[in-house]
Design an enzyme around this catalytic site. Sequence first.
Site, PDB file in Angstrom:
ATOM      1  N   GLY A 111     -22.314 -11.832  39.352  1.00 57.57           N
ATOM      2  CA  GLY A 111     -22.479 -11.216  37.778  1.00 57.57           C
ATOM      3  C   GLY A 111     -21.352  -9.925  37.552  1.00 57.57           C
ATOM      4  CB  ILE A 155     -23.570  -9.590  45.081  1.00 58.39           C
ATOM      5  CG1 ILE A 155     -22.099  -9.407  45.385  1.00 58.39           C
ATOM      6  CG2 ILE A 155     -23.889 -10.969  46.167  1.00 58.39           C
ATOM      7  CD1 ILE A 155     -21.826  -8.826  46.625  1.00 58.39           C
ATOM      8  CB  VAL A 156     -26.742 -12.884  41.628  1.00 57.70           C
ATOM      9  CG1 VAL A 156     -28.194 -13.309  41.267  1.00 57.70           C
ATOM     10  CG2 VAL A 156     -26.352 -12.197  40.612  1.00 57.70           C
ATOM     11  CG  ASP A 186     -19.105 -11.410  30.000  1.00 56.65           C
ATOM     12  OD1 ASP A 186     -17.996 -12.011  29.601  1.00 56.65           O
ATOM     13  OD2 ASP A 186     -19.284 -11.343  31.063  1.00 56.65           O
TER      14      ASP A 186
END
EC number: 2.7.11.22
Length: 360
Positions: free
Chosen positions: A48, A52-53, A163
């Site tokens: 993202g 970090i995902v 966004d």
Amino acid sequence: MAEVDLESDQIRLKWIRKEGFFTVPPEHRLGRCRSVKVFEKLNRIGEGTYGIVCRARDTQTDEIVSLKKVRIDKEKDGIPISSLREITLLLRLRHPNIVELKEVVVGNHLESIFLVMGYCEQDLASLLENMPTSFLEAQVKCIMLQVLRGLQYLHRNFIIHRDLKVSNLLMTDKGCVKTADFGLARAYGVPVKPMTPKVVTLWYRAPELLLGTTTQTTSIDMWAVGCILAELLAHKPLLPGTSEIHQIDLIVQLLGTPSENIWLGFSKLPLAGQYSLRKQPYNNLKHKSPWLSEAGLCLLNFLFMYDPKKRATSGDCLESSYFKEKPLSCEPELMPTFPHHRNKRAAPAAAEGQSKRCRP
């Protein structure tokens, strides 16, 4: 952990590492945080704006979730303001088409903070890259109606996402679309306060942002909605600029040259006098999408109004005749299913590297 004091848009942060508590304003208190060790990290699924995902399994409940590590790489005063905003905003939001923040968990170190989010099997950017053919128009309408409902909820709660793009739209295997990644989202009020124009990924950035406006409204999200709708229909980005100057030029080529006559206040924008815009008297949107119905073209033109005050709102879009004509939107449950490429466990060598990147 951290104690948060919110005054309008100003966030003051103090670190208080005490008994594993994450303290937020009383109306959004999380209580005692669990350890990230109760989650089995399965594989990395993305990155993202500010973290970090990973896909993970809650070993206590067996639930599959998304685990987003908050980046604190160079922070000296605790959690980055961007992440703090994301947490405080998501705690307020509960809607079927907005990604859910379930809880905040902590690791062994002061800088190890993770957001536990509801898991979605796909993101639309990956689907567009891997699908051999475009979405059917009925499927595009199904996606967009869900995006618009979630956006209407946000805007009614005075929140701008800032966004919106296909990679921030997630979809479950039951066809439910959820808007994600609130790292740039902001609450706003009346009168609107100045904000940085350096937001929204370039291809989805509204012309007023490119020309340096410091006041932002929900209209910047609606411009991005127009870009997303066109991209889903055409199976490719509508305005893939390589720089801000190129992006403005692509917009002018598509919609014509802006002027004070059609955009009140255009000449007073900070960067309006710094660009030499090409002379383009025509709107080429119909030429760009010859297969789109009159109602569809009308909706896109409404979303792509140069003047932000005249641009379509989420409510306007939901009432558009485009969504009432054939082909009608399919039901989410009838959306096609796709191979869960995000669910695949990494190969042993890769898994080790991913676990290091996701490790607390």
